[in-house]
Structure formats: structure tokens, C-alpha cells
Design an enzyme around this catalytic site. Structure first.
Site, PDB file in Angstrom:
ATOM      1  N   LYS A   1       0.816  -1.209   0.000  1.00 16.87           N
ATOM      2  CA  LYS A   1       0.000   0.000   0.000  1.00 16.87           C
ATOM      3  C   LYS A   1       0.855   1.267   0.000  1.00 16.87           C
ATOM      4  CE  LYS A   1      -1.398  -0.286   4.900  1.00 16.87           C
ATOM      5  NZ  LYS A   1      -0.040  -0.299   5.376  1.00 16.87           N
TER       6      LYS A   1
ATOM      7  N   ARG B   1      -6.027   2.671  12.083  1.00 21.08           N
ATOM      8  CA  ARG B   1      -5.623   1.296  12.309  1.00 21.08           C
ATOM      9  C   ARG B   1      -6.481   0.632  13.385  1.00 21.08           C
ATOM     10  NH1 ARG B   1       0.746   0.067  12.348  1.00 21.08           N
ATOM     11  NH2 ARG B   1       0.473   0.476  10.148  1.00 21.08           N
TER      12      ARG B   1
ATOM     13  N   ARG C   1      13.538  -9.016   3.103  1.00 21.14           N
ATOM     14  CA  ARG C   1      14.015  -7.669   2.843  1.00 21.14           C
ATOM     15  C   ARG C   1      15.268  -7.346   3.659  1.00 21.14           C
ATOM     16  NH1 ARG C   1       8.856  -3.716   2.883  1.00 21.14           N
ATOM     17  NH2 ARG C   1       9.210  -3.722   5.122  1.00 21.14           N
TER      18      ARG C   1
ATOM     19  N   ARG D   1      15.930  -5.053   9.030  1.00 16.10           N
ATOM     20  CA  ARG D   1      15.364  -4.056   9.932  1.00 16.10           C
ATOM     21  C   ARG D   1      14.648  -4.805  11.053  1.00 16.10           C
ATOM     22  NH1 ARG D   1      11.583   0.079   6.795  1.00 16.10           N
ATOM     23  NH2 ARG D   1      10.098  -1.384   7.651  1.00 16.10           N
TER      24      ARG D   1
ATOM     25  N   ARG E   1       2.992  -8.638  13.597  1.00 21.39           N
ATOM     26  CA  ARG E   1       2.343  -7.476  12.999  1.00 21.39           C
ATOM     27  C   ARG E   1       1.072  -7.883  12.256  1.00 21.39           C
ATOM     28  NH1 ARG E   1       7.111  -5.128   9.610  1.00 21.39           N
ATOM     29  NH2 ARG E   1       5.648  -3.568   8.863  1.00 21.39           N
TER      30      ARG E   1
END
Ligand SMILES: [Zn+2]
Length: 234
Positions: free
Chosen positions: A16, A91, A129, A162, A173
């Protein structure tokens, strides 16, 4: 046409953020990413930044009042004159309630798009990532060497994961997203807002963005055409 208030929903890793950047360019409106706003705060290293940092690293969600304050202030900046895209907000139901009241007060009607992506795709995407701690460039899983010791193309620094991209944190998450964000969609639907479900996987980001643009233009023309439904009810 009036100001566009676009809300982009989707789990972390649904793309997004990428879509918001593409739509910002093509529609000429502001991109408001609560994730970026919070990360800037963390980088500043002040009291609030340190508090937020601890919460983000453990995969938790930052308190509503903190995020609300940041967003409300941001929406009133001059670059939001033509409209804005909310990426990562609201959220929670409490954030959605605040936003609804705020938009209503401004005479704005939100256009809500929900990007759907398979969770297995997301976990593979995010946990693979790597980021360069020197220049901040992000590399996808495909670029990884088998021994994991990849270096930055620009400055040779050894890449790292990260903290909030570690697989167990990504799972946490997604769990938090399901628990707190899914009810937000329900809340919006109950208040009469149309939520547009769009697949966020399968096609390239550019193709997905073109589809979203067409949807947005179509809806805005309908609204401008005087179909004066309440709160986006169809
Ligand atoms: Zn680098």
C-alpha cells in the site's frame, strides 16, 4: 471536484505504501504515511521517539492518542489542499471514529480501498528484505546472497534486517493487524462507507495502480454527478 480523502487499507507488506506513492504522483495529492511519520520521530531520538521505538521493535502498535495527534496536524498542512492519501491510518476503531468525526466536520467523504494480499506472500516478501544501515536503501529477497552477507551496491556496507522486518515480528504485525484493523473495516461498513476490495498481488504495482486510479476517477465522477448518498453508501 472537491478534496479527495483516500484511505488505503491493507496488511503490512501489501504494497500500500508503493500504491500510495504512485497515486500521489498521478492524482497530485499528499501521501500521509503514519509509519514514516513515526519512523521520523524515532530517528529524532526524543522522548516520544524512544517510546515509539521500543513498541515498534516488539511488533506492537503505537497508542491511538499519539497517532491521532500526528495525523490531525498533518492533514491540515498546505500540501493536503487538493486531497490526501492515508496510508496506515486509521488502524483501530477508535482512530476510525476520530477520523470520521474529523472528515465530517470538514464536509469530506472518504474513499476507502482495501488491498488484499495472501499472508504467505507477505511473510516471504518482508522477512527477505534487507536494508543498508548507511544509506537506507532497501533490497528485496531476490538480491540476497546464499550466505546472507550481501553488501550495499552504493557504499559496500553489510546489509541488515530491519528489526521490525524479522519473520517473527512480521507474524506478530499480521496478528495485530487482524485483531485491530479488520474490525475497522467492519466499523466503516456499518457507518455506511463503501469499502472497495482490490487484489494487491498477482499484477505488477503499476498495473494495480492503474486499476485503482480508474476506480477513484469513476467514483469521483459519480459523486460529482450529484448522486448525493450519505457517507458513501451505495
Ligand atoms: Zn548503502
Amino acid at each position: 471536484m472537491g478534496k479527495l480523502s483516500l484511505i488505503l487499507f491493507g496488511p503490512p507488506g501489501s504494497g500500500k505504501g508503493t500504491q500510495a506513492k504512485l497515486l500521489k504522483q498521478s492524482l497530485g495529492i499528499a501521501h500521509i504515511s503514519t509509519g514514516d511519520m513515526l519512523r521520523e520521530r524515532v530517528a529524532s531520538g526524543d522522548t516520544l521517539g524512544r517510546e515509539v521505538s521500543g513498541i515498534m521493535q516488539s511488533g506492537g502498535l503505537v497508542p491511538d492518542e499519539t497517532v491521532n495527534r500526528l495525523v490531525e496536524d498533518r492533514i491540515q498542512q498546505p500540501d493536503c489542499e487538493k486531497g490526501f492519501i492515508l496510508d496506515g491510518f486509521p488502524r483501530t476503531v477508535s482512530q476510525a471514529r476520530l477520523l470520521e468525526g474529523f472528515l465530517e466536520g470538514k464536509g469530506l467523504r472518504p474513499l476507502v480501498i482495501h488491498l488484499e494480499v495472501d499472508y504467505n506472500v507477505i511473510i516471504a516478501r518482508i522477512s527477505g528484505r534487507r536494508q543498508c544501515p548507511t544509506c537506507g536503501n532497501v533490497y528485496s529477497a531476490k538480491a540476497n546472497a546464499p550466505d546472507g552477507s550481501l553488501h550495499c551496491d552504493y557504499d559496500g556496507t553489510t546489509l541488515v534486517t530491519r528489526p521490525d522486518d524479522r519473520e517473527e515480528v512480521v507474524r506478530e504485525r499480521l496478528r495485530a493487524y487482524d485483531q485491530q484493523t479488520a474490525p475497522v473495516l467492519q466499523f466503516l461498513k456499518e457507518t455506511g462507507v463503501t469499502v472497495w476490495d482490490v487484489r494487491g498481488d498477482g499484477d505488477s504495482p503499476l498495473v494495480i495502480a492503474r486499476g485503482l486510479e480508474a476506480l477513484i476517477r469513476r467514483e469521483r465522477e459519480k459523486w460529482a454527478g450529484g448522486r448525493n448518498g450519505l457517507g458513501g453508501a451505495v
